[in-house]
Design a protein around this motif. Structure first.
Motif, short mmCIF file in Angstrom:
data_model
loop_
_atom_site.label_atom_id
_atom_site.label_comp_id
_atom_site.label_asym_id
_atom_site.label_seq_id
_atom_site.Cartn_x
_atom_site.Cartn_y
_atom_site.Cartn_z
N PHE A 164 3.92 -24.53 -52.06
CA PHE A 164 2.56 -24.13 -51.73
C PHE A 164 1.51 -24.95 -52.47
CE2 PHE A 164 3.85 -20.82 -49.05
CZ PHE A 164 4.97 -20.21 -49.62
N THR A 165 1.97 -25.78 -53.40
CA THR A 165 1.04 -26.65 -54.11
C THR A 165 1.02 -28.06 -53.54
OG1 THR A 165 2.72 -27.25 -55.76
CG2 THR A 165 1.32 -25.35 -56.26
N ILE A 166 1.72 -28.28 -52.45
CA ILE A 166 1.76 -29.61 -51.84
C ILE A 166 0.53 -29.80 -50.97
CG2 ILE A 166 2.97 -31.15 -50.27
CD1 ILE A 166 5.56 -29.68 -51.01
N SER A 167 -0.26 -30.81 -51.29
CA SER A 167 -1.37 -31.21 -50.43
C SER A 167 -0.90 -32.28 -49.46
CB SER A 167 -2.53 -31.72 -51.27
OG SER A 167 -3.56 -32.23 -50.45
N ALA A 168 -0.12 -33.22 -49.97
CA ALA A 168 0.45 -34.28 -49.15
C ALA A 168 1.64 -34.88 -49.89
CB ALA A 168 -0.58 -35.38 -48.87
N MET A 169 2.56 -35.40 -49.13
CA MET A 169 3.68 -36.16 -49.69
C MET A 169 3.88 -37.39 -48.83
SD MET A 169 6.58 -33.37 -50.84
CE MET A 169 7.55 -34.61 -51.75
N GLY A 170 4.39 -38.43 -49.44
CA GLY A 170 4.58 -39.64 -48.65
C GLY A 170 5.26 -40.73 -49.44
N TRP A 171 5.13 -41.93 -48.91
CA TRP A 171 5.81 -43.08 -49.48
C TRP A 171 4.87 -44.28 -49.56
CZ3 TRP A 171 10.82 -42.52 -51.11
CH2 TRP A 171 11.50 -41.39 -50.66
N TYR A 172 4.94 -44.96 -50.68
CA TYR A 172 4.32 -46.26 -50.87
C TYR A 172 5.46 -47.25 -51.12
CZ TYR A 172 -0.61 -44.87 -51.38
OH TYR A 172 -1.88 -44.43 -51.15
N ARG A 173 5.13 -48.52 -51.02
CA ARG A 173 6.10 -49.56 -51.39
C ARG A 173 5.40 -50.71 -52.08
NH1 ARG A 173 7.82 -51.82 -45.36
NH2 ARG A 173 5.84 -52.89 -44.90
N GLN A 174 6.17 -51.42 -52.89
CA GLN A 174 5.62 -52.58 -53.58
C GLN A 174 6.66 -53.69 -53.57
OE1 GLN A 174 4.17 -51.84 -57.57
NE2 GLN A 174 2.85 -53.64 -57.47
N ALA A 175 6.27 -54.79 -52.94
CA ALA A 175 7.12 -55.97 -52.90
C ALA A 175 6.76 -56.88 -54.08
CB ALA A 175 6.92 -56.71 -51.59
N PRO A 176 7.67 -57.75 -54.49
CA PRO A 176 7.38 -58.64 -55.62
C PRO A 176 6.12 -59.46 -55.39
CG PRO A 176 9.70 -58.72 -55.07
CD PRO A 176 9.04 -57.92 -53.99
N GLY A 177 5.23 -59.43 -56.36
CA GLY A 177 4.01 -60.21 -56.28
C GLY A 177 2.93 -59.63 -55.39
N LYS A 178 3.17 -58.42 -54.87
CA LYS A 178 2.19 -57.81 -53.96
C LYS A 178 1.73 -56.47 -54.51
CE LYS A 178 3.79 -59.99 -49.70
NZ LYS A 178 4.19 -59.76 -48.27
N GLN A 179 0.61 -56.00 -53.97
CA GLN A 179 0.10 -54.70 -54.37
C GLN A 179 0.89 -53.59 -53.71
OE1 GLN A 179 -4.12 -54.73 -53.41
NE2 GLN A 179 -4.64 -55.42 -55.48
N ARG A 180 0.87 -52.44 -54.36
CA ARG A 180 1.51 -51.27 -53.77
C ARG A 180 0.73 -50.87 -52.51
NH1 ARG A 180 3.44 -46.37 -57.62
NH2 ARG A 180 4.29 -48.19 -58.68
#
Length: 114
Positions: free
Chosen positions: A29-45
């Protein structure tokens, strides 16, 4: 304090599939959002996909039609299909708390070979 435990990364050939999982501790009940990010070498998340408590789902343009995010209680999943070498990255689960805090998983490596 929310703890996130990720699993499911690995090495796959181009065109293959993987499914990531992220289990959150605490009340759903405390979840506003969940998800996924990714970060490749030398790049921003970068954002990959997110699902909110209201049911809104958003994908990065680069993964639309290939990735599917879903949530069951306190666990969020990322089904990745037709993987490409450019999907290679460390994938991080994240959790936005209704009180405004953001929590991150430890990251799981996804490597797609050509």
């Amino acid at each position: 304090q929310v703890q996130l435990v990720e699993s499911g990364g690995g090495l796959v050939q181009a065109g293959g599939s993987l499914k990531l999982s992220c289990a959150a501790s605490g009340s759903i009940f405390t979840i506003s959002a969940m998800g996924w990010y990714r970060q490749a070498p030398g790049k921003q998340r970068e954002l990959v996909a997110v699902t909110t408590r209201s049911g809104t789902i958003k994908y990065a343009d680069s993964v639309k039609g290939r990735f599917t995010i879903s949530r069951n209680s306190g666990t969020v999943y990322l089904q990745m299909s037709n993987l490409k070498p450019e999907d290679t990255a460390v994938y991080y689960c994240y959790y936005n708390h209704v009180n405004g805090g953001t929590y991150w998983g430890q990251g799981t490596q996804v490597t797609v070979s050509s």
